[in-house]
Design an enzyme around this catalytic site. Structure first.
Site, mmCIF file in Angstrom:
data_model
loop_
_atom_site.group_PDB
_atom_site.id
_atom_site.type_symbol
_atom_site.label_atom_id
_atom_site.label_comp_id
_atom_site.label_asym_id
_atom_site.label_seq_id
_atom_site.Cartn_x
_atom_site.Cartn_y
_atom_site.Cartn_z
ATOM 1 N N HIS A 1 11.340 -5.755 -0.274
ATOM 2 C CA HIS A 1 11.348 -4.525 -1.064
ATOM 3 C C HIS A 1 11.620 -4.842 -2.528
ATOM 4 C CE1 HIS A 1 13.521 -0.504 -2.071
ATOM 5 N NE2 HIS A 1 12.297 -0.512 -2.531
ATOM 6 N N SER B 1 9.914 0.883 1.044
ATOM 7 C CA SER B 1 11.247 1.203 0.537
ATOM 8 C C SER B 1 12.072 1.986 1.548
ATOM 9 C CB SER B 1 11.134 2.012 -0.757
ATOM 10 O OG SER B 1 10.390 3.203 -0.543
ATOM 11 N N GLU C 1 15.188 -6.721 -1.972
ATOM 12 C CA GLU C 1 15.813 -6.594 -0.657
ATOM 13 C C GLU C 1 14.915 -7.285 0.364
ATOM 14 O OE1 GLU C 1 18.332 -2.629 0.185
ATOM 15 O OE2 GLU C 1 16.265 -2.236 -0.366
ATOM 16 N N ASN D 1 18.485 2.248 -1.120
ATOM 17 C CA ASN D 1 18.104 3.661 -1.047
ATOM 18 C C ASN D 1 19.054 4.451 -0.159
ATOM 19 O OD1 ASN D 1 15.968 3.699 -2.821
ATOM 20 N ND2 ASN D 1 14.457 3.169 -1.273
ATOM 21 N N ASN E 1 10.939 -0.960 -8.876
ATOM 22 C CA ASN E 1 10.013 -0.678 -9.965
ATOM 23 C C ASN E 1 10.771 -0.431 -11.276
ATOM 24 O OD1 ASN E 1 7.401 -0.251 -10.951
ATOM 25 N ND2 ASN E 1 7.514 1.945 -10.602
ATOM 26 N N VAL F 1 0.857 -1.190 0.000
ATOM 27 C CA VAL F 1 0.000 0.000 0.000
ATOM 28 C C VAL F 1 0.893 1.240 0.000
ATOM 29 C CG1 VAL F 1 -1.843 -1.241 1.155
ATOM 30 C CG2 VAL F 1 -0.229 0.090 2.535
#
Length: 724
Positions: free
Chosen positions: A451, A430, A463, A501, A454, A401
Site C-alpha cells: 500500500h 488501501s 504498508e 487507514n 499518495n 487499478v
C-alpha cells in the site's frame, strides 16, 4: 602502538605521523558513545606526551567515519538533568579543544559519512579531506537540539555565518563537492589515495608549506563581522528559519541565536553559549519525542532488514493500472534504478501514467537533482504496454487499478497466469482484505499487499500487508523492493483498513461528531493545525477525496460495526450528494482555485456553512482542549487496539507508520508516545468520560486499563514534561 583501546587505537609510522583509527567492535558504524569519548581522552593524553610527533591523522576502519553521538544514550543522559547535560558538553568541549591545541598539525580523513559529533570532531582538526561519495553535516536540530560539541562555534568561523546557518538550522547532509565549495573540507580525494594524501598534507604543514596555525587562530577567535553585517545576517536568517521550522520546532531558531551570540566571542565563551542552549533544549518534550522517533526509525529499519534476509532479487517490475498512482509507482521504481513495465487496457490511461512520470522527472531536472541524461535514463526504464506479452520476465507486479474488490480480483487472477514461477504479486489496495483477494489466486503464498500513499514520490511509507498464506520470501522481497524504491516499509497483518487507514478514520469520525455538535469546521481545522497536523480534518478529507473517504469509511464500518458504523447520514455523504468530492473537482468542505503555480488554493465557501449549520443536531460550547481530545482520543485508542491485536508488531512501528503515512505531528512522537506523554491513567480517565458522551469509539480497552493500573508505559523512558 602508542595507544590501544577497545574502540580506537593509535599507531606512529616511520615519518613520526600518528594514525588514530576508530573501529568500534560488533558494530557496522562508529559512534561517539561514552566509552569512545573516554578512550579518546586517554588517546589524546598519549598524544600530548609525544615530543617528536609531526602530525595526527583521524580515520576510520569502518565504511563511515563517525555517524555521530550514540543517540541510544541520549534519553538516559538528558534524563539526569541540567547539571549532568552541562557536564557532558563541557567534557567533550575540553576534549575537542585539546585536539585543536595539539602542538602539531591534524587532519581528519573522512570516508562515507561524518555527522553530528563526528563532524564536530573533524572541525576541531586543522584540515579535512574526504572521498567523493562522502556525506557530512550537523543534523542535531532534527533531534530538537543544537550542535553541542562546538559545531555552532567552529563551522561559522570556517565557512561563514550564512553558510553555517543554512547547514546547522537545516540539519541536512551535504555531499563532498558542496562541502568543498563552501570550505567545509579542503580536498576531495579518491578512496585509494586518502592515506597518501593525508600523509602528504601533514608533511607539508609540518614544513610550514601550509598555514595550519593561522587556520587554528581563525577558528578560536571571534567571527569577523561588523555590527551592520551581523544585523543583516542574523535578523534576516532568523525570520526565514522561523517561518520554515514552524512554531513547534525551537531548535533551528535557537541555533541562529547561538551563532549570533557567540560570533563576537572567543572559543571558550562561544562554547559556553552553545552549551547553555543545548542544555535547555535537551530537556524539552520536543527533544524527547524527536530522539525517541530516531530510535523508533532505527528499529523499523532493523525490522525491514530482518525481513530482507529472505528476499529474492528484483531486476524488472510491473505495475497494473497507469493512472496517477500507477505513474507515480512507475516513476519511483525507475528513478531508483529498477526498470518497470506499466500496463493498462487503454492508450489514454498509459499516456496519463507516462505524463505523471514525465512531470515528476521534469521537476527533478528543474531542481538540479537530475541531469538531462539521468532524466532520459529514468524515463527509459518505464515500458508502457497494452498486453501481458513480456510479463513472464518480471519479478514483481504491483496491482494499482481502481479500488473495487471485484475488478482487483479479476485483474490479479488474470495477470497471475502470465507470470513466472517465482514472480510475486502485490496489491496497492488501501482497504480491501488481502486474504479476500488471495482467495482468487492459485499461489496465495506469493501474494501480499503493498500500500503506497499518495503522492507516491513524497510519502515515505509503504504498508506491506501480510496475508494468512503469504510466505516469508514474498514478504521479504516486497520489503526489499520498497526499500530499493527509497521508501520505509512497515509490515502489518491483514484486517479492514490495515493499520494507517484503520487508525485515521476514528479521527475523521471524531470530526463528524464535532460537526453534529455545531462546532465550526474552520475552527476545528485551525486548532488541529496549531496542534501540529499539516492540515485539519476538513482540509484532509478534501485532499484525500470525499468519495475515497466515504468508500474507506464504509469498509471500516463493515469491519468494526460496534464502534465505526455511523448513525445517520454524515456530512461527507451530504457533500457527495452535491457532487462535492474535494480537490479533485474543486469543491469539498472548501472551494479550490488554481494559484499561479497551478496548485489548488483553498478558499472558504459560504454554501458549506449553511449545509453544516443544518447538519448540526445541537449547538455545544467546547474548548480547544476538548476539541483536541475528541479527535485524538479515538485515533490513539484504535492504534492501541491494532497493537493489542497484533496487526502491527511494536509501538515503534505503529508510531512511525502514523508519522510517515498521515503526517502525525513528529514532535508529539506518534499515538502511543502521545498516550505516554499525557499519562496512561489520565488518558484512560479522559477516554472513559468521552465514551459516556460519544459512544464506544472512545472506550478504552481492558488491556489498556490494566496497563494504566500497573503503570506500564508503551516506551521505557519518559519525557521530562518541560517545554522550550
Amino acid at each position: 602502538m602508542l595507544y590501544q583501546g577497545k574502540t580506537l587505537g593509535i599507531e606512529v609510522d616511520d615519518d613520526r605521523l600518528a594514525w588514530l583509527v576508530f573501529d568500534m567492535p560488533d558494530s557496522a558504524v562508529n559512534t561517539l558513545s561514552q566509552q569512545v569519548v573516554a578512550e579518546l581522552m586517554e588517546a589524546v593524553s598519549a598524544l600530548e606526551s609525544m615530543t617528536e610527533c609531526q602530525g595526527l591523522v583521524l580515520a576510520s576502519a569502518k565504511k563511515a567515519f563517525i555517524v555521530g553521538a550514540d543517540i541510544k544514550e541520549f534519553h538516559a543522559v538528558f534524563g539526569r538533568g541540567a547539571q549532568a547535560i552541562e557536564a557532558m558538553c563541557q567534557e567533550v568541549h575540553a576534549l575537542y579543544n585539546r585536539i585543536e591545541d595539539l602542538p602539531f598539525p591534524t587532519v581528519a580523513v573522512i570516508n562515507g559519512m561524518a555527522l553530528g559529533g563526528g563532524m564536530e570532531l573533524c572541525l576541531a582538526c586543522d584540515f579535512r579531506i574526504v572521498e567523493p561519495d562522502t556525506r557530512i553535516g550537523l543534523p542535531e536540530t532534527k533531534l530538537g537540539i543544537v550542535p553541542g560539541w562546538g559545531g555552532c562555534v567552529r563551522l561559522p568561523r570556517l565557512i561563514g555565518a550564512d553558510n553555517a546557518i543554512e547547514w546547522i538550522a537545516g540539519g541536512g547532509q551535504h555531499g563532498s563537492d558542496a562541502a568543498l565549495r563552501v570550505g567545509a573540507v579542503d580536498a576531495v580525494v579518491a578512496s585509494d589515495d586518502l592515506r597518501d594524501a593525508a600523509a602528504d598534507l601533514l608533511k607539508r604543514a609540518w614544513r610550514e608549506e601550509l598555514p595550519w596555525q593561522p587556520r587554528r587562530r581563525k577558528k578560536t577567535s571571534p567571527l569577523l563581522l561588523n555590527s551592520v553585517d551581523q544585523m543583516l545576517t542574523f535578523e534576516t536568517a532568523k525570520g526565514m528559519v522561523a517561518s520554515k521550522a514552524g512554531r513547534h520546532y525551537p531548535a533551528p531558531v535557537a541555533a541562529v541565536d547561538v551563532i549570533r551570540k557567540g560570533a563576537g566571542e572567543d572559543r571558550l565563551r562561544a562554547q559556553a553559549i552553545e552549551t547553555d542552549a543545548f542544555v535547555r533544549l535537551a530537556q524539552t518534550d520536543v527533544c524527547y519525542q524527536l530522539v525517541g522517533l530516531f530510535e523508533s526509525d532505527q528499529r523499523v529499519k532493523k525490522q525491514a532488514a530482518a525481513h530482507e534476509k529472505s528476499a529474492r532479487d528484483i531486476t524488472l517490475a510491473g505495475v497494473l493500472g497507469a493512472g496517477i498512482m500507477g505513474g507515480g509507482i512507475a516513476y519511483q521504481s525507475a528513478s531508483k534504478g529498477t526498470s518497470i513495465m506499466m500496463k493498462d487496457i487503454r492508450n489514454e490511461a498509459l499516456e496519463l501514467g507516462l505524463s505523471e512520470a514525465r512531470k515528476l522527472v521534469g521537476k527533478q531536472l528543474e531542481r538540479g537533482k537530475f541531469t538531462a541524461d539521468q532524466s532520459a535514463e529514468v524515463l527509459g526504464r518505464i515500458r508502457p504496454t497494452l498486453s501481458y506479452g513480456d510479463f513472464s520476465e518480471v519479478d514483481i507486479v504491483v496491482e494499482a487499478v481502481v479500488e473495487n474488490a471485484g475488478i482487483k480480483a479479476s485483474v490479479l487472477a488474470e495477470v497471475e497466469q502470465t507470470l513466472g514461477e517465482q514472480a510475486i504479486l502485490a496489491s496497492n489496495t488501501s482497504t480491501i482484505s488481502i486474504d479476500r483477494l488471495a482467495g482468487h489466486l492459485s499461489h496465495p503464498e506469493r501474494f501480499c499487499g503493498m500500500h503506497f500513499f499518495n503522492p507516491v514520490h513524497r510519502m515515505p511509507l509503504v504498508e506491506v500487508i501480510r496475508g494468512a498464506r503469504t510466505d516469508e520470501a514474498t514478504l521479504g522481497t516486497v520489503v526489499a523492493y520498497a526499500r530499493k524504491m527509497g521508501k520505509t516499509p512497515i509490515v502489518v497483518n491483514d484486517c479492514p483498513g490495515f493499520l494507517v487507514n484503520r487508525v485515521l478514520f476514528p479521527y475523521l469520525q471524531g470530526f463528524e461528531l464535532l460537526l453534529r455538535r455545531g462546532i465550526d469546521m474552520g475552527r476545528i481545522d485551525r486548532i488541529m493545525e496549531k496542534f501540529g497536523w499539516p492540515m485539519g480534518p476538513a482540509y484532509l478529507l478534501d485532499v484525500v477525496g470525499l468519495d475515497t473517504a466515504a468508500h474507506a469509511g464504509a469498509v471500516l464500518a463493515e469491519g468494526y460495526p460496534d464502534r465505526m458504523a455511523n448513525d445517520g447520514v454524515t456530512a461527507v455523504e451530504k457533500l457527495l450528494e452535491m457532487d462535492r468530492k474535494g480537490q479533485k473537482n474543486g469543491k469539498g468542505f472548501y472551494r479550490y482555485e488554481k494559484d499561479k503555480k497551478g496548485k489548488p488554493k483553498k478558499e472558504t465557501d459560504p454554501d458549506i456553512q449553511e449545509l453544516l449549520t443544518a447538519h448540526a443536531e445541537k449547538q455545544v460550547e467546547m474548548s480547544d482542549e476538548e476539541i483536541i481530545a475528541a479527535l485524538m482520543t479515538p485515533l490513539c485508542l484504535e492504534t492501541v487496539r491494532a497493537l493489542e491485536e497484533g496487526v502491527v508488531g511494536s509501538p515503534a512501528e505503529a508510531d512511525m507508520a502514523l508519522i510517515y503515512g498521515i503526517g502525525f505531528p513528529p514532535f508529539r512522537g506518534g499515538a502511543l508516545r502521545y498516550i505516554d506523554h499525557v499519562g496512561l491513567s489520565a488518558f484512560v480517565r479522559q477516554a472513559r468520560a468521552l465514551a459516556d458522551t460519544f459512544g464506544p469509539l472512545y472506550a478504552p480497552t481492558a488491556e489498556l486499563e490494566a496497563r494504566a493500573a500497573e503503570g506500564r508505559p508503551f516506551y521505557r523512558t519518559q519525557p521530562t514534561g518541560e517545554n522550550a
